[in-house]
Motif scaffolding. Structure first.
Motif, short mmCIF file in Angstrom:
data_model
loop_
_atom_site.label_atom_id
_atom_site.label_comp_id
_atom_site.label_asym_id
_atom_site.label_seq_id
_atom_site.Cartn_x
_atom_site.Cartn_y
_atom_site.Cartn_z
N TYR A 56 50.16 45.33 36.66
CA TYR A 56 48.76 45.53 36.29
C TYR A 56 48.08 44.21 35.93
CZ TYR A 56 49.27 50.61 36.12
OH TYR A 56 49.47 51.92 36.45
N PHE A 58 44.50 43.32 33.94
CA PHE A 58 43.31 43.79 33.24
C PHE A 58 42.25 42.68 33.29
CE2 PHE A 58 46.81 46.21 31.46
CZ PHE A 58 46.29 47.50 31.46
N GLU A 84 40.79 47.55 35.51
CA GLU A 84 42.14 47.10 35.83
C GLU A 84 42.38 47.23 37.33
OE1 GLU A 84 45.01 50.92 35.40
OE2 GLU A 84 44.28 50.09 33.50
#
Length: 341
Positions: A56, A58, A84
């Motif tokens: 991920y 962000f 995200e």
């Protein structure tokens, strides 16, 4: 004759068959912090369970925005949005194999005199050392060159510089401390993170050690018995970073049978200022990561195995494996300088 589990177990008991087995814990030293290597001291090693996957990201714009609002009477504010997305890594497997001539080794073991070192252990040490060379070479090719990072600058001989250009550190009119302070401040403003690591080419390090502006700051800290020395730790304190890493790994770039061509792996006239975590984190960004996969599912990131050669060869082999992906994970958390001296 068809081999069965029972016949294989019988041969193992008699010593007639040797399966792949882990050699020793020597190879684990490859993953200890080694102050002479560049790659593992600049970017953290992130063990992964799959050869390729997503991670991920962000968006900093949302994380660094002030989303607090005054609550209206009898009402509520709009929900804050934190965006995200995902990026991918992909670990490729590298291999190294070295052979042992069992007949020759028998002769060596029977010689009178000092005990002969275990050839398996010796080859394991070679593999561990060359694994560092291999990774440092990949690191230099991936990160220590022009065109990789969005923020980069070139050193100039004269003082008329503009943009990301800077005066070469071999020029006494330059001010390395002010230069790195400015780059750290700019990165802090753009990302909310202050660079904490500085990788220096060996020529850059040598030039900084004798730079007048740096010597002026340390000369009063020495005595006749203990003169002031400009070390990595001194430079780290002057530049306000946690770690100085010297890019000084040497590699023979000649092929087998050719005259030796010993060179520094990386560009000795370059540097990389970056922010990176000490260990993998889900709460901290990092300019880069070394994603490392245990392809044999035993938790060992550099497995070294031993197996017999084909019948009649009277040989055995030592095999090393490693799988990793060196990846730039935050383009705005680094500044690369070239022609610095």
């Amino acid at each position: 004759m068809k081999r069965t589990a029972k016949s294989i177990q019988a041969d193992i008991a008699k010593g007639a068959f040797r399966p792949h087995t882990a050699l020793s814990t020597m190879a684990l030293a490859y993953y200890q912090q080694d102050s002479t290597t560049l790659a593992k001291n600049m970017f953290p090693v992130c063990p992964v369970g799959l050869s390729s996957d997503n991670y991920y990201v962000f968006d900093k714009e949302d994380l660094l925005r002030d989303n607090w609002q005054r609550k209206p009477a009898y009402g509520k504010v709009d929900p804050a949005v934190i965006s995200e997305h995902t990026e991918t890594y992909a670990c490729a497997v590298d291999q190294m194999i070295m052979g042992i001539d069992s007949i020759r080794q028998t002769d060596l073991n029977r010689r009178q005199g000092p005990r002969t070192a275990d050839p398996r252990q010796q080859r394991t040490k070679v593999m561990a050392a060359q694994a560092n060379i291999h990774q440092d070479s990949d690191f230099s090719k991936s990160f220590m060159k022009q065109g990789v990072w969005a923020n980069e600058g070139q050193g100039k001989d004269d003082t008329s510089v503009s943009g990301n250009e800077f005066i070469k550190f071999s020029n006494g009119n330059s001010d390395p401390i002010a230069f790195f302070d400015a780059k750290k401040t700019a990165m802090r403003q753009a990302t909310g993170r202050t660079p904490n690591r500085l990788g220096l080419g060996i020529n850059v390090f040598n030039a900084l050690k004798v730079h007048p502006a740096i010597l002026e700051r340390v000369k009063f800290g020495g005595t006749t018995a203990n003169p002031a020395n400009v070390t990595e730790n001194v430079l780290a304190q002057l530049f306000g970073v946690d770690r100085i890493v010297i890019d000084q790994t040497v590699q023979n770039k000649a092929g087998l049978g050719q005259a030796a061509n010993m060179q520094f792996i990386g560009d000795p006239n370059s540097f990389l200022l970056a922010y990176a975590t000490d260990t993998p984190s889900i709460e901290e960004p990092s300019a880069g990561y070394i994603f490392t996969w245990d392809m044999l599912e035993n938790g060992i990131l550099l497995p070294v195995l031993n197996y017999q050669g084909e019948a009649g060869t009277h040989s055995e082999f030592v095999e090393g494996l490693m799988a990793y992906d060196m990846k730039k994970t935050a383009d705005d958390l680094a500044f690369f300088g070239y022609d610095a001296v």
